[in-house]
Design a protein around this motif. Structure first.
Motif, PDB file in Angstrom:
ATOM      1  N   VAL A 150     -38.636-108.040  32.656  1.00 37.37           N
ATOM      2  CA  VAL A 150     -38.793-108.018  31.638  1.00 37.37           C
ATOM      3  C   VAL A 150     -39.815-107.844  31.422  1.00 37.37           C
ATOM      4  CG1 VAL A 150     -39.818-109.839  30.261  1.00 37.37           C
ATOM      5  CG2 VAL A 150     -37.426-110.648  32.086  1.00 37.37           C
ATOM      6  N   ALA A 151     -41.314-107.916  32.450  1.00 35.82           N
ATOM      7  CA  ALA A 151     -42.491-107.702  31.139  1.00 35.82           C
ATOM      8  C   ALA A 151     -41.780-105.662  31.472  1.00 35.82           C
ATOM      9  CB  ALA A 151     -43.217-107.801  32.545  1.00 35.82           C
ATOM     10  N   ASN A 152     -41.830-104.996  32.554  1.00 34.10           N
ATOM     11  CA  ASN A 152     -41.200-103.748  32.393  1.00 34.10           C
ATOM     12  C   ASN A 152     -40.278-103.322  31.109  1.00 34.10           C
ATOM     13  OD1 ASN A 152     -41.749-100.591  33.330  1.00 34.10           O
ATOM     14  ND2 ASN A 152     -38.937-101.369  33.747  1.00 34.10           N
ATOM     15  N   TYR A 153     -39.335-103.735  30.629  1.00 31.96           N
ATOM     16  CA  TYR A 153     -39.029-103.868  29.268  1.00 31.96           C
ATOM     17  C   TYR A 153     -39.824-103.645  28.398  1.00 31.96           C
ATOM     18  CZ  TYR A 153     -35.284-104.702  25.774  1.00 31.96           C
ATOM     19  OH  TYR A 153     -34.631-104.416  24.231  1.00 31.96           O
ATOM     20  N   LEU A 154     -40.450-104.538  28.380  1.00 33.16           N
ATOM     21  CA  LEU A 154     -41.791-105.106  26.503  1.00 33.16           C
ATOM     22  C   LEU A 154     -42.454-104.177  26.983  1.00 33.16           C
ATOM     23  CD1 LEU A 154     -41.714-108.664  26.935  1.00 33.16           C
ATOM     24  CD2 LEU A 154     -40.418-108.141  25.938  1.00 33.16           C
ATOM     25  N   ARG A 155     -42.727-103.342  27.807  1.00 31.26           N
ATOM     26  CA  ARG A 155     -43.809-102.681  27.961  1.00 31.26           C
ATOM     27  C   ARG A 155     -42.931-101.165  27.357  1.00 31.26           C
ATOM     28  NH1 ARG A 155     -46.200-100.519  33.824  1.00 31.26           N
ATOM     29  NH2 ARG A 155     -43.834-100.171  33.867  1.00 31.26           N
ATOM     30  N   ALA A 156     -41.686-101.359  28.053  1.00 38.46           N
ATOM     31  CA  ALA A 156     -41.269 -99.473  27.626  1.00 38.46           C
ATOM     32  C   ALA A 156     -40.622 -99.510  26.068  1.00 38.46           C
ATOM     33  CB  ALA A 156     -39.689 -99.734  28.397  1.00 38.46           C
ATOM     34  N   HIS A 157     -40.553-100.916  25.346  1.00 40.83           N
ATOM     35  CA  HIS A 157     -40.051-100.876  24.488  1.00 40.83           C
ATOM     36  C   HIS A 157     -41.388-100.840  23.813  1.00 40.83           C
ATOM     37  CE1 HIS A 157     -36.693-101.509  25.569  1.00 40.83           C
ATOM     38  NE2 HIS A 157     -35.489-101.070  24.996  1.00 40.83           N
ATOM     39  N   GLY A 158     -42.671-101.215  23.548  1.00 38.83           N
ATOM     40  CA  GLY A 158     -43.809-100.786  23.384  1.00 38.83           C
ATOM     41  C   GLY A 158     -45.224-101.438  23.088  1.00 38.83           C
ATOM     42  N   TRP A 159     -44.651-103.023  23.864  1.00 42.74           N
ATOM     43  CA  TRP A 159     -45.368-103.556  23.732  1.00 42.74           C
ATOM     44  C   TRP A 159     -47.186-103.518  23.936  1.00 42.74           C
ATOM     45  CZ3 TRP A 159     -44.275-109.045  23.174  1.00 42.74           C
ATOM     46  CH2 TRP A 159     -45.825-110.054  23.313  1.00 42.74           C
ATOM     47  N   GLN A 160     -47.666-104.104  23.237  1.00 38.70           N
ATOM     48  CA  GLN A 160     -49.181-103.554  23.073  1.00 38.70           C
ATOM     49  C   GLN A 160     -50.352-104.922  23.966  1.00 38.70           C
ATOM     50  OE1 GLN A 160     -50.088-103.515  18.759  1.00 38.70           O
ATOM     51  NE2 GLN A 160     -49.172-101.260  18.710  1.00 38.70           N
ATOM     52  N   ALA A 161     -51.075-104.022  24.839  1.00 35.77           N
ATOM     53  CA  ALA A 161     -51.472-105.067  25.759  1.00 35.77           C
ATOM     54  C   ALA A 161     -53.077-105.525  24.424  1.00 35.77           C
ATOM     55  CB  ALA A 161     -52.206-104.517  27.184  1.00 35.77           C
ATOM     56  N   GLY A 162     -52.867-107.166  25.017  1.00 35.62           N
ATOM     57  CA  GLY A 162     -54.136-108.228  24.159  1.00 35.62           C
ATOM     58  C   GLY A 162     -53.835-107.524  22.756  1.00 35.62           C
ATOM     59  N   ALA A 163     -52.979-107.587  22.005  1.00 37.92           N
ATOM     60  CA  ALA A 163     -53.175-107.357  20.233  1.00 37.92           C
ATOM     61  C   ALA A 163     -52.176-108.278  20.382  1.00 37.92           C
ATOM     62  CB  ALA A 163     -51.389-106.427  19.672  1.00 37.92           C
ATOM     63  N   PRO A 164     -51.851-109.023  18.545  1.00 41.25           N
ATOM     64  CA  PRO A 164     -50.917-109.786  18.623  1.00 41.25           C
ATOM     65  C   PRO A 164     -49.838-110.060  18.551  1.00 41.25           C
ATOM     66  CG  PRO A 164     -52.451-109.022  17.142  1.00 41.25           C
ATOM     67  CD  PRO A 164     -52.486-108.917  17.593  1.00 41.25           C
ATOM     68  N   VAL A 165     -49.256-111.429  18.732  1.00 45.16           N
ATOM     69  CA  VAL A 165     -47.874-111.340  18.554  1.00 45.16           C
ATOM     70  C   VAL A 165     -47.366-112.025  16.755  1.00 45.16           C
ATOM     71  CG1 VAL A 165     -45.308-112.235  19.495  1.00 45.16           C
ATOM     72  CG2 VAL A 165     -47.841-112.128  20.778  1.00 45.16           C
ATOM     73  N   ALA A 166     -48.369-113.190  16.731  1.00 45.37           N
ATOM     74  CA  ALA A 166     -47.779-113.234  15.268  1.00 45.37           C
ATOM     75  C   ALA A 166     -48.712-114.406  14.535  1.00 45.37           C
ATOM     76  CB  ALA A 166     -46.666-114.557  15.331  1.00 45.37           C
ATOM     77  N   GLU A 167     -49.096-114.669  13.449  1.00 40.06           N
ATOM     78  CA  GLU A 167     -50.365-115.246  12.450  1.00 40.06           C
ATOM     79  C   GLU A 167     -49.188-116.058  11.457  1.00 40.06           C
ATOM     80  OE1 GLU A 167     -55.020-114.631  12.853  1.00 40.06           O
ATOM     81  OE2 GLU A 167     -53.538-112.953  12.569  1.00 40.06           O
ATOM     82  N   ARG A 168     -48.991-117.867  11.123  1.00 41.84           N
ATOM     83  CA  ARG A 168     -48.816-118.599  10.559  1.00 41.84           C
ATOM     84  C   ARG A 168     -49.746-117.481   9.239  1.00 41.84           C
ATOM     85  NH1 ARG A 168     -47.016-123.539  10.239  1.00 41.84           N
ATOM     86  NH2 ARG A 168     -46.007-123.686   7.721  1.00 41.84           N
ATOM     87  N   ALA A 169     -49.290-117.747   7.988  1.00 39.77           N
ATOM     88  CA  ALA A 169     -48.897-116.810   6.345  1.00 39.77           C
ATOM     89  C   ALA A 169     -49.423-117.736   5.000  1.00 39.77           C
ATOM     90  CB  ALA A 169     -48.074-116.080   6.360  1.00 39.77           C
ATOM     91  N   ARG A 170     -49.584-117.703   4.744  1.00 38.37           N
ATOM     92  CA  ARG A 170     -50.192-118.488   3.179  1.00 38.37           C
ATOM     93  C   ARG A 170     -50.019-117.354   2.491  1.00 38.37           C
ATOM     94  NH1 ARG A 170     -55.725-120.905   2.415  1.00 38.37           N
ATOM     95  NH2 ARG A 170     -56.724-117.803   1.897  1.00 38.37           N
ATOM     96  N   LEU A 171     -49.943-117.958   1.763  1.00 42.22           N
ATOM     97  CA  LEU A 171     -48.822-117.316   0.576  1.00 42.22           C
ATOM     98  C   LEU A 171     -49.381-118.107  -0.638  1.00 42.22           C
ATOM     99  CD1 LEU A 171     -46.824-116.293   2.273  1.00 42.22           C
ATOM    100  CD2 LEU A 171     -44.777-116.699   1.110  1.00 42.22           C
ATOM    101  N   SER A 172     -49.712-116.591  -1.903  1.00 43.82           N
ATOM    102  CA  SER A 172     -50.489-118.087  -3.312  1.00 43.82           C
ATOM    103  C   SER A 172     -49.200-117.563  -3.868  1.00 43.82           C
ATOM    104  CB  SER A 172     -50.905-116.197  -3.711  1.00 43.82           C
ATOM    105  OG  SER A 172     -50.262-115.660  -4.265  1.00 43.82           O
ATOM    106  N   PRO A 173     -48.977-118.377  -4.736  1.00 36.23           N
ATOM    107  CA  PRO A 173     -47.989-119.095  -6.014  1.00 36.23           C
ATOM    108  C   PRO A 173     -47.576-117.908  -6.736  1.00 36.23           C
ATOM    109  CG  PRO A 173     -49.719-120.947  -5.887  1.00 36.23           C
ATOM    110  CD  PRO A 173     -50.390-119.799  -5.375  1.00 36.23           C
ATOM    111  N   ALA A 174     -48.135-116.528  -6.826  1.00 35.35           N
ATOM    112  CA  ALA A 174     -47.170-115.924  -7.498  1.00 35.35           C
ATOM    113  C   ALA A 174     -46.824-115.134  -6.018  1.00 35.35           C
ATOM    114  CB  ALA A 174     -48.322-115.136  -8.353  1.00 35.35           C
ATOM    115  N   THR A 175     -46.962-114.620  -4.977  1.00 31.87           N
ATOM    116  CA  THR A 175     -46.565-113.902  -4.098  1.00 31.87           C
ATOM    117  C   THR A 175     -44.111-113.694  -4.482  1.00 31.87           C
ATOM    118  OG1 THR A 175     -47.903-114.056  -2.481  1.00 31.87           O
ATOM    119  CG2 THR A 175     -46.013-113.562  -1.742  1.00 31.87           C
ATOM    120  N   ASP A 176     -44.070-112.685  -4.077  1.00 29.71           N
ATOM    121  CA  ASP A 176     -43.052-112.266  -4.785  1.00 29.71           C
ATOM    122  C   ASP A 176     -42.418-112.339  -2.769  1.00 29.71           C
ATOM    123  OD1 ASP A 176     -39.735-111.293  -4.617  1.00 29.71           O
ATOM    124  OD2 ASP A 176     -40.586-109.961  -5.788  1.00 29.71           O
ATOM    125  N   ALA A 177     -42.281-113.385  -1.906  1.00 26.58           N
ATOM    126  CA  ALA A 177     -41.762-113.324  -1.035  1.00 26.58           C
ATOM    127  C   ALA A 177     -40.432-112.996  -0.506  1.00 26.58           C
ATOM    128  CB  ALA A 177     -42.002-114.382  -0.219  1.00 26.58           C
TER     129      ALA A 177
END
Length: 359
Positions: free
Chosen positions: A240-267
């Motif tokens: 599993v680790a090898n698969y993710l590395r082969a597909h471009g896993w970036q060590a130490g980089a974030p995965v996801a963060e909750r987002a905040r949208l302004s009322p005018a954002t065209d999501a």
């Protein structure tokens, strides 16, 4: 070729009985006759021209014995349950992130993941050192896929892939490739092609790799001389680790963060940019998208929408590592479930370590 990313977006299969099953053979044929199923489906695969042509083709391409391939196909049986399970519903229901999440963020997977991590801590630490993929992400994928080996599937893989290769036109090309890979995998491992069991889509073992992915990314991580996805998770952890590395896993980089949208954002327009992280932080900020604490995105991102009927849609910034998880399964729901389970496991592990230090 990825474990499942070329399949339709899916949730991992529900827990199935552990007893291994084979297609019903003669009973299926009898029912098929009564129901008027086409004769091609009723016949032994070795008697069908398309299967015999397939046998000759892969034999010539890989120096296999065509007669042996045909003999193996003679033992494969059409499995209507495979077709039923893999066929998308005619009308898809409304997607619900909360319902999906509840299937994987539960005590079974969290408590089981903590036990799995404790039991295989050294192996997970080695996999993380070698590949840069965090231990909690490796554990979470195995947990979401098979509940740490509890649900690896009980479908005979040869019959499953033959059914999909020859009797499921929408994805026949994909599954003929996987059937070919199964014969090559069996030769490499010195096994009978009929000895493999897995999911209704042909995925195998703890990590649910398709045969082509086993051949491309599986590692003999315990240096036993053979790759074992069935009885011991050590090779699965490394793979599993090898698969993710082969597909471009970036060590130490974030995965996801909750987002905040302004009322005018065209999501909607941002979401339709796709799952690959191509939206620059400045562009997102100009469109009213930041993290929940008002920061700009940490890097190029995708805007992920997690919809639940009757509730506000959750929006997240998905970074490169989030995209890499979707190479395992093309679903933002899947990737977010892996991420959130990984976070729960990471925090649980941290609490355990703090308590151990205080003793």
């Amino acid at each position: 070729m990825t474990p499942t990313s070329l399949l339709p977006e899916r949730a991992p299969a529900p827990v199935q009985p552990t007893a291994r099953r084979r297609p019903l053979g003669a009973l299926v044929v009898a029912v098929a006759i009564l129901l008027g199923t086409p004769a091609a489906v009723q016949a032994s695969y070795a008697e069908r021209e398309d299967a015999r042509a397939f046998a000759a083709e892969i034999a010539g391409r890989h120096a296999l014995d065509a007669a042996e391939v045909e003999r193996a196909l003679a033992g494969a049986r059409h499995d209507p349950e495979v077709i039923r399970l893999i066929t998308p519903p005619a009308r898809k229901g409304v997607r619900s992130w909360r319902s999906y999440r509840a299937r994987f963020l539960d005590r079974t997977r969290i408590d089981g993941g903590m036990r799995f991590w404790r039991e295989h801590a050294d192996t997970l630490a080695r996999a993380e050192r070698d590949t840069g993929v965090p231990a909690e992400v490796i554990v979470a994928i195995i947990g979401v896929e098979t509940i740490y080996g509890r649900n690896t599937g009980n479908f005979e893989t040869l019959s499953t892939l033959a059914t999909l290769a020859f009797d499921y036109p929408p994805r026949a090309e994909l599954f003929r490739g996987e059937l070919e890979a199964l014969f090559l995998l069996a030769r490499e491992q010195g096994r009978d092609p009929a000895s493999y069991y897995g999911s209704f889509a042909g995925a195998l073992g703890y990590p649910q790799f398709l045969p082509s992915s086993m051949r491309a990314y599986a590692l003999d991580f315990d240096n036993s001389g053979a790759i074992d996805f069935e009885s011991d998770p050590i090779d699965a952890i490394g793979s599993v680790a090898n698969y993710l590395r082969a597909h471009g896993w970036q060590a130490g980089a974030p995965v996801a963060e909750r987002a905040r949208l302004s009322p005018a954002t065209d999501a909607a327009s941002l979401v339709t940019a796709g799952i690959e992280p191509t939206l620059a932080p400045a562009m997102l900020a100009d469109n009213g998208v930041t993290t929940v604490d008002g920061r700009a995105a940490a890097a190029a991102a995708t805007l992920v929408d997690l919809e639940t009927p009757g509730a506000d849609t959750e929006y997240w910034l998905g970074y490169r590592n989030f995209y890499v998880i979707t190479r395992y399964n093309r679903s933002s729901f899947y990737a977010m479930s892996v991420f959130e389970l990984a976070e729960a496991l990471r925090l649980g592990r941290l609490v355990e370590e703090i308590r151990a230090e205080r003793r």
